[in-house]
Scaffold this active site. Structure first.
Site: not given
Ligand code: BG6
Ligand code: MG
Length: 217
Positions: A9-11, A17, A45, A114-115, A145, A169-170
């Site tokens: 996962d990224l964030d 972030t 998250k 990542s989402a 997810k 994953e966090d």
């Molecule tokens: C996920 C984050 O990686 O991305 C979420 O954990 C976030 O908090 C989601 O809402 C969507 O991100 P973005 O940048 O498309 O608004």
């Molecule tokens: Mg995350």
């Protein structure tokens, strides 16, 4: 070892972030005159922007029409983009680069799952895109997810069976996504927030390939 690929996962896993997402949602909540705590933020998250907004509005007990929702989501994203604008490689979480290199040298493939629709722009800012053999972000998936689509697409792009993949994953939604995809899972953070992971670690500082080999052999 049964692990042939690792999906990150990224964030909140590669880079911190998650706190910028929280700051942006907290500002939206404050503009709507309610408080949004870090505890509430755990629910946001890993999930998509619009689903996050639905939960935020539910917490604030606020009902708005679709047009207003789209405006709020756009405002949140502008705030978020302004926070990530100045990011540098210094914000990569401790141990991540060393661990990615260790995996690479050990012949294990690496993907990002990542989402976020902002994932590519973050990878560019922190100069880490070249470390991933595949990148699946929020622009490439239609199901958020805990649907496993993002990780299954990552595994498919790497040509590795889900059961040979390990996800880092966090977020609970991400752990559930990996579980739903039939993958192995290590949670990053506090065990009380991350149910159903194989293991939970605080971060990558002490994570070594040898450790993975002993856990998954
Ligand atoms: C996920 C984050 O990686 O991305 C979420 O954990 C976030 O908090 C989601 O809402 C969507 O991100 P973005 O940048 O498309 O608004
Ligand atoms: Mg995350």
């Amino acid at each position: 070892m049964k692990i042939k690929a690792c999906l990150f996962d990224l964030d909140g896993v590669v880079v911190d972030t998650a706190r910028y997402h929280y700051m942006a949602w907290k500002k939206i909540a404050s503009d709507l005159s309610f408080d949004f705590s870090e505890h509430d933020n755990e629910r946001l998250k890993g999930i998509s922007r619009m689903e996050s907004l639905d939960i935020l509005l539910e917490i604030g007990k606020i009902k708005v029409d679709l047009h207003t929702k789209e405006e709020l989501a756009a405002t949140k994203n502008s705030l978020y983009i302004s926070y990530i604008q100045k990011m540098t490689p210094d914000e990569i979480l401790p141990g991540v680069i060393r661990f990615l290199d260790e995996l690479h040298n050990g012949g294990i493939l690496v993907a990002l799952g990542s989402a976020s629709k902002n994932a590519m722009s973050i990878l560019d800012k922190i100069n880490i895109a070249q470390k991933f053999d595949a990148v699946i972000d929020g622009n490439k998936v239609s199901k958020a997810k805990p649907n496993p689509e993002v990780f299954l697409k990552g595994a498919a792009e790497l040509g590795i069976e889900p059961n040979d993949c390990l996800v880092f994953e966090d977020a609970q939604a991400g752990i559930d996504a990996a579980r739903n995809g039939g993958m192995h899972i290590i949670g990053i953070g506090q065990p009380e927030n991350l149910k159903n992971a194989d293991f939970v670690i605080p971060g990558f500082e002490t994570m070594r390939l040898d450790q993975l080999i002993s856990w998954y052999s």
